[in-house]
Design a protein around this motif. Structure first.
Motif, PDB file in Angstrom:
ATOM      1  N   ALA A 198       0.833  -1.203   0.000  1.00 18.60           N
ATOM      2  CA  ALA A 198       0.000   0.000   0.000  1.00 18.60           C
ATOM      3  C   ALA A 198       0.868   1.255   0.000  1.00 18.60           C
ATOM      4  O   ALA A 198       0.564   2.237  -0.695  1.00 18.60           O
ATOM      5  CB  ALA A 198      -0.920  -0.011   1.209  1.00 18.60           C
ATOM      6  N   VAL A 199       1.988   1.204   0.750  1.00 14.42           N
ATOM      7  CA  VAL A 199       2.899   2.354   0.745  1.00 14.42           C
ATOM      8  C   VAL A 199       3.479   2.559  -0.651  1.00 14.42           C
ATOM      9  O   VAL A 199       3.579   3.683  -1.147  1.00 14.42           O
ATOM     10  CB  VAL A 199       4.011   2.148   1.790  1.00 14.42           C
ATOM     11  N   ARG A 200       3.819   1.451  -1.319  1.00 10.30           N
ATOM     12  CA  ARG A 200       4.368   1.586  -2.664  1.00 10.30           C
ATOM     13  C   ARG A 200       3.318   2.124  -3.646  1.00 10.30           C
ATOM     14  O   ARG A 200       3.663   2.845  -4.588  1.00 10.30           O
ATOM     15  CB  ARG A 200       4.890   0.235  -3.173  1.00 10.30           C
ATOM     16  N   PRO A 224       2.283   5.141 -12.818  1.00  8.97           N
ATOM     17  CA  PRO A 224       0.932   4.638 -12.522  1.00  8.97           C
ATOM     18  C   PRO A 224       0.771   3.137 -12.724  1.00  8.97           C
ATOM     19  O   PRO A 224       0.082   2.490 -11.945  1.00  8.97           O
ATOM     20  CB  PRO A 224       0.049   5.419 -13.497  1.00  8.97           C
ATOM     21  N   VAL A 225       1.428   2.577 -13.750  1.00  4.95           N
ATOM     22  CA  VAL A 225       1.254   1.148 -13.997  1.00  4.95           C
ATOM     23  C   VAL A 225       1.804   0.341 -12.827  1.00  4.95           C
ATOM     24  O   VAL A 225       1.194  -0.629 -12.367  1.00  4.95           O
ATOM     25  CB  VAL A 225       1.952   0.747 -15.313  1.00  4.95           C
ATOM     26  N   TYR A 226       2.965   0.775 -12.296  1.00 13.25           N
ATOM     27  CA  TYR A 226       3.534   0.053 -11.164  1.00 13.25           C
ATOM     28  C   TYR A 226       2.654   0.227  -9.932  1.00 13.25           C
ATOM     29  O   TYR A 226       2.501  -0.701  -9.128  1.00 13.25           O
ATOM     30  CB  TYR A 226       4.956   0.528 -10.884  1.00 13.25           C
ATOM     31  N   SER A 227       2.055   1.398  -9.758  1.00 10.94           N
ATOM     32  CA  SER A 227       1.129   1.589  -8.641  1.00 10.94           C
ATOM     33  C   SER A 227      -0.016   0.590  -8.731  1.00 10.94           C
ATOM     34  O   SER A 227      -0.387  -0.039  -7.731  1.00 10.94           O
ATOM     35  CB  SER A 227       0.571   3.007  -8.656  1.00 10.94           C
ATOM     36  N   LEU A 284       0.018  -2.293 -10.215  1.00  3.52           N
ATOM     37  CA  LEU A 284       0.496  -3.652  -9.936  1.00  3.52           C
ATOM     38  C   LEU A 284       0.724  -3.856  -8.447  1.00  3.52           C
ATOM     39  O   LEU A 284       0.425  -4.922  -7.902  1.00  3.52           O
ATOM     40  CB  LEU A 284       1.778  -3.924 -10.727  1.00  3.52           C
ATOM     41  N   TRP A 285       1.232  -2.821  -7.764  1.00  5.51           N
ATOM     42  CA  TRP A 285       1.378  -2.953  -6.310  1.00  5.51           C
ATOM     43  C   TRP A 285       0.016  -3.063  -5.652  1.00  5.51           C
ATOM     44  O   TRP A 285      -0.134  -3.724  -4.627  1.00  5.51           O
ATOM     45  CB  TRP A 285       2.146  -1.763  -5.728  1.00  5.51           C
ATOM     46  N   PHE A 286      -0.988  -2.439  -6.242  1.00  6.15           N
ATOM     47  CA  PHE A 286      -2.323  -2.578  -5.656  1.00  6.15           C
ATOM     48  C   PHE A 286      -2.827  -4.009  -5.783  1.00  6.15           C
ATOM     49  O   PHE A 286      -3.551  -4.501  -4.911  1.00  6.15           O
ATOM     50  CB  PHE A 286      -3.302  -1.609  -6.318  1.00  6.15           C
ATOM     51  N   VAL A 287      -2.427  -4.720  -6.863  1.00  4.79           N
ATOM     52  CA  VAL A 287      -2.773  -6.133  -6.963  1.00  4.79           C
ATOM     53  C   VAL A 287      -2.175  -6.891  -5.782  1.00  4.79           C
ATOM     54  O   VAL A 287      -2.811  -7.787  -5.200  1.00  4.79           O
ATOM     55  CB  VAL A 287      -2.277  -6.716  -8.299  1.00  4.79           C
ATOM     56  N   MET A 288      -0.946  -6.509  -5.380  1.00  5.64           N
ATOM     57  CA  MET A 288      -0.348  -7.153  -4.211  1.00  5.64           C
ATOM     58  C   MET A 288      -1.161  -6.878  -2.960  1.00  5.64           C
ATOM     59  O   MET A 288      -1.330  -7.761  -2.106  1.00  5.64           O
ATOM     60  CB  MET A 288       1.087  -6.659  -4.016  1.00  5.64           C
ATOM     61  N   PHE A 331      -8.109   7.597  -7.819  1.00  2.62           N
ATOM     62  CA  PHE A 331      -9.203   6.640  -7.714  1.00  2.62           C
ATOM     63  C   PHE A 331      -8.710   5.280  -7.251  1.00  2.62           C
ATOM     64  O   PHE A 331      -9.432   4.552  -6.569  1.00  2.62           O
ATOM     65  CB  PHE A 331      -9.945   6.545  -9.042  1.00  2.62           C
ATOM     66  N   LEU A 332      -7.458   4.944  -7.590  1.00  3.59           N
ATOM     67  CA  LEU A 332      -6.875   3.703  -7.067  1.00  3.59           C
ATOM     68  C   LEU A 332      -6.804   3.759  -5.543  1.00  3.59           C
ATOM     69  O   LEU A 332      -7.004   2.759  -4.859  1.00  3.59           O
ATOM     70  CB  LEU A 332      -5.478   3.518  -7.669  1.00  3.59           C
ATOM     71  N   CYS A 333      -6.539   4.952  -5.012  1.00  7.02           N
ATOM     72  CA  CYS A 333      -6.452   5.087  -3.561  1.00  7.02           C
ATOM     73  C   CYS A 333      -7.821   4.926  -2.901  1.00  7.02           C
ATOM     74  O   CYS A 333      -7.900   4.416  -1.769  1.00  7.02           O
ATOM     75  CB  CYS A 333      -5.840   6.431  -3.189  1.00  7.02           C
ATOM     76  N   THR A 334      -8.903   5.312  -3.591  1.00  5.15           N
ATOM     77  CA  THR A 334     -10.224   5.037  -3.007  1.00  5.15           C
ATOM     78  C   THR A 334     -10.469   3.530  -2.951  1.00  5.15           C
ATOM     79  O   THR A 334     -11.080   3.041  -2.000  1.00  5.15           O
ATOM     80  CB  THR A 334     -11.338   5.703  -3.819  1.00  5.15           C
ATOM     81  N   GLU A 335      -9.960   2.801  -3.958  1.00  6.34           N
ATOM     82  CA  GLU A 335     -10.097   1.345  -3.903  1.00  6.34           C
ATOM     83  C   GLU A 335      -9.328   0.789  -2.712  1.00  6.34           C
ATOM     84  O   GLU A 335      -9.744  -0.187  -2.088  1.00  6.34           O
ATOM     85  CB  GLU A 335      -9.571   0.717  -5.196  1.00  6.34           C
ATOM     86  N   MET A 336      -8.194   1.419  -2.378  1.00  5.04           N
ATOM     87  CA  MET A 336      -7.432   0.946  -1.229  1.00  5.04           C
ATOM     88  C   MET A 336      -8.190   1.209   0.066  1.00  5.04           C
ATOM     89  O   MET A 336      -8.150   0.400   1.000  1.00  5.04           O
ATOM     90  CB  MET A 336      -6.076   1.619  -1.185  1.00  5.04           C
ATOM     91  N   MET A 337      -8.921   2.321   0.124  1.00  5.07           N
ATOM     92  CA  MET A 337      -9.759   2.550   1.303  1.00  5.07           C
ATOM     93  C   MET A 337     -10.822   1.452   1.411  1.00  5.07           C
ATOM     94  O   MET A 337     -11.104   0.951   2.498  1.00  5.07           O
ATOM     95  CB  MET A 337     -10.428   3.921   1.218  1.00  5.07           C
ATOM     96  N   PHE A 338     -11.403   1.057   0.254  1.00  7.17           N
ATOM     97  CA  PHE A 338     -12.369  -0.047   0.261  1.00  7.17           C
ATOM     98  C   PHE A 338     -11.735  -1.313   0.847  1.00  7.17           C
ATOM     99  O   PHE A 338     -12.382  -2.053   1.591  1.00  7.17           O
ATOM    100  CB  PHE A 338     -12.859  -0.346  -1.159  1.00  7.17           C
TER     101      PHE A 338
END
Lengths: 284, 106
Positions: free
Chosen positions: A75-77, A84-87, A89-93, B38-45
């Motif tokens: 999440a920090v990454r 943005p693409v790497y962000s 992919l880190w969100f997939v993690m 918007f990705l960060c709102t998904e992280m809040m979810f």
């Protein structure tokens, strides 16, 4: 107890501030080290007096720490990476790690639904839009554009965020909080099965049929006795369809409306030769 | 409570959920890329979902997990609409910078 939470919040905020994207020298490694040390120290300190026992197996403990560390680090990454693409992919993690957390909580259905819907559907949409919006001229540029490399008001954002975190944690770890009565627990499997108008899962019927067939083959009937234990999927499904049918219908309507809305918003009007000359930008 | 590091408690999961939510908030405020916001709102979810499932397990009440299903529905609908809007905004200004729309008032 609470002072430790506040100190850890301040140190964690400083660590995150060091990792925020900024022009010039970027002490990202130092911030990551500081953040990991804060997280580990907070866990070591807090694990002595964590309230609200769940009675989960001890083996889930190691899984919790591993998945939680992966989730927080990823999440920090997500919020510090400049591309943005790497962000994404880190969100997939983050999604995979929180699915692991759901598995330690015996919520198998939610874990798999999370991977399929978030990792498989929503994140693919995000990556598609990131690719669509990538400027063609910037494809061979050495670095991402300026708005990705410089954070906006990192100090204020981190201060607000960690103030919120300190407030949330001091509530969650309040030793004087009213502990819920463990006797007032939810429904057991037997109560769900024997509820009014209960829909028995097919598994029970299959087991009964097997019992009938097995008695002729000399198999003892005890080992084929229908089990009265529901899986997580069955419990969630029965709760969803028995107690929330209206919500289910509304969810379908919301999905349909957003589908139509997304098509209407994002369509691009193509000017046909016969059309009257409208606006050249052509967006609805 | 008696055996340090050997009992998994609700508070562990509340901690993880709170950290994920707060990191989402920080990212939403500090990032300037519309898609990352918007990705960060998904992280809040995600943080909320962890908290809900942990409470569901603690109280042995499946409605917590049922609510996460609805949360996923809303997240999917929000992602579709928000990304449609992002594509629209990108076509107007040829940039994803949220500051490009900073002169909008009211």
């Amino acid at each position: 107890m609470t002072y430790a939470l506040y100190i850890a919040s301040v140190v964690g905020a400083a660590a995150l501030l060091l990792m925020m994207p900024r022009p010039g020298y970027n002490p990202r490694f130092l911030g990551g080290l500081l953040g990991a040390a804060t997280l580990g120290g907070l866990w070591l300190y807090l694990s002595r007096e964590m309230p609200y026992e769940t009675g989960l197996a001890r083996s889930a403990m190691a899984c919790y720490y591993i998945f939680s560390a992966i989730a927080i680090g990823s999440a920090v990454r997500v919020i510090t990476h400049t591309r943005p693409v790497y962000s994404a992919l880190w969100f997939v993690m983050v999604v995979l790690a929180s699915s692991g957390l759901f598995l330690t909580l015996n919520a198998e259905f939610m874990a798999f639904a999370m991977v399929i819907i978030y990792g498989g559907a929503i994140l693919v949409t995000y990556v598609f839009v990131i690719m669509l919006a990538a400027q063609a001229g910037d494809a061979d540029a050495a670095d991402s554009p300026e708005y990705d490399r410089v954070a906006r008001e990192p100090l204020m954002a981190v201060a607000v965020g960690f103030l919120l975190l300190a407030a949330l944690l001091s509530v969650a770890f309040n030793p004087n909080a009213i502990v819920p009565n463990p006797a007032a627990r939810g429904l057991t499997d037997e109560q769900i099965i024997s509820g009014d108008g209960a829909i028995l899962p097919n598994r029970l019927d299959a087991a009964l049929a097997g019992k009938l067939a097995g008695s002729a083959n000399g198999i003892s009937t005890e080992e084929l006795a229908p089990t009265r234990q529901l899986h997580n999927v069955e419990r969630v499904g029965l709760d969803l369809f028995r107690n929330h049918p209206l919500g289910l219908e509304l969810a379908g309507v919301i999905l349909l409306v957003s589908l139509v809305g997304a098509v209407v918003i994002a369509r691009k009007r193509v000017d046909e030769p016969g059309d009257p000359p409208a606006s050249t930008t052509g967006n609805a | 409570m008696t055996d340090p590091l050997h009992s998994l408690t609700l508070a562990h999961y509340l901690f993880t959920g709170a950290v994920l939510f707060v990191l989402g908030v920080i990212g939403f405020i500090s990032r300037r890329n519309l898609i990352i916001m918007f990705l960060c709102t998904e992280m809040m979810f995600q943080g909320v979902a962890v908290t809900l499932v942990a409470f569901s397990r603690y109280h042995q009440n499946d409605t917590g997990q049922t609510f996460v299903i609805f949360l996923l529905t809303i997240a999917a609908a929000e992602a579709a609409l928000a990304l449609g809007l992002v594509v629209l905004l990108f076509r107007r200004r040829r940039t994803l910078d949220a500051q490009a729309w900073g002169e909008m008032k009211g």
